[in-house]
Write a protein that holds these residues in place. Structure first.
Motif, short mmCIF file in Angstrom:
data_model
loop_
_atom_site.label_atom_id
_atom_site.label_comp_id
_atom_site.label_asym_id
_atom_site.label_seq_id
_atom_site.Cartn_x
_atom_site.Cartn_y
_atom_site.Cartn_z
N GLY A 10 0.78 -1.22 0.00
CA GLY A 10 0.00 0.00 0.00
C GLY A 10 0.81 1.28 0.00
N ILE A 11 2.13 1.18 0.09
CA ILE A 11 2.97 2.37 0.18
C ILE A 11 3.49 2.75 -1.20
N ALA A 12 3.49 4.05 -1.49
CA ALA A 12 4.06 4.54 -2.74
C ALA A 12 5.58 4.53 -2.64
N SER A 13 6.25 4.33 -3.75
CA SER A 13 7.71 4.23 -3.74
C SER A 13 8.36 5.49 -3.19
N ASN A 14 7.82 6.67 -3.53
CA ASN A 14 8.43 7.90 -3.04
C ASN A 14 8.26 8.05 -1.53
N ILE A 15 7.12 7.56 -1.00
CA ILE A 15 6.92 7.61 0.45
C ILE A 15 7.87 6.65 1.14
N LEU A 16 8.07 5.46 0.58
CA LEU A 16 9.00 4.51 1.17
C LEU A 16 10.41 5.08 1.17
N THR A 17 10.80 5.71 0.08
CA THR A 17 12.12 6.34 0.01
C THR A 17 12.27 7.37 1.12
#
Length: 216
Positions: free
Chosen positions: A47-54
């Protein structure tokens, strides 16, 4: 973007300044049993967007909870790993599991990551008298586990010597671990694969339950 902080001297507020952002504690959860590359962390948090995970990884690294380490050869890449302070959040995650299972509304049919399942099994276990070992393979992740008088432990590894080997998706294995249907029904339906004695495997799974375990 990370929150601005609570600007309080309360120790709980200080802790939340470090791990209270959305997804932060779940990113830590995914690293609790061992280092992972970005893609494997992302797979455990669909459920997490790649930019948020980064951003969360960068925040956790800045706060001293996560660090980057080179993977062992032959992979010339970096993985994310918890620092000692990061590993010290494990009792927080386990306490949330114990609290959460007592609250209404939990739906065990929703996605669960392989690491999330292993950590929950460490909490929702009734210790047994006899030691037993099993390997769990869920897609690209494999774990070597031990069940016994001290409870349940898991660590990354193929578990090649384990007498019991379970293979399936995280949710399929969670259904076998916590559901009411016997293991044989899951095997017959093709949702899981088992190497080893089915009766011993059923006894292994019978040690786990989502019924809250009374405090000692």
């Amino acid at each position: 973007m990370a929150h601005k902080g609570y600007n309080e001297g309360c120790l709980a507020a200080h802790a939340l300044d470090l791990i209270g952002d959305r997804w932060a504690l779940l990113v830590i959860r995914e690293l609790m049993l061992g280092p992972k590359r970005f893609g494997l962390i992302k797979a455990g948090l669909p459920g997490i967007a790649s930019n948020i995970l980064t951003q969360r990884l960068a925040d956790l690294e800045a706060n001293g909870l996560v660090e980057r380490r080179p993977l062992t050869p032959p992979a010339p890449a970096l993985a994310y790993a918890l620092t000692e302070a990061g590993h010290e959040t494990r009792p927080v995650i386990e306490a949330l599991c114990r609290w959460g299972v007592r609250q209404p509304g939990h739906d065990p049919r929703k996605f669960i990551s392989p690491t999330g399942l292993m950590l929950s099994m460490g909490v929702m276990v009734r210790p047994v008298e006899t030691e037993a070992e099993a390997a769990f393979t869920m897609g690209p992740e494999s774990f070597e586990t031990r069940l016994g008088p001290q409870g349940f432990t898991a660590r990354p590894g193929p578990g090649a010597a384990a007498p019991l080997r379970f293979e399936g998706s995280g949710n399929a294995l969670a259904a076998a671990v916590y559901g009411s249907a016997p293991l044989g029904a899951h095997l017959a339906a093709g949702r899981l694969r088992l190497t080893g004695d089915p009766q011993a495997a059923q006894r292994f799974l019978d040690a786990f339950s989502l019924v809250p375990i009374p405090a000692a």
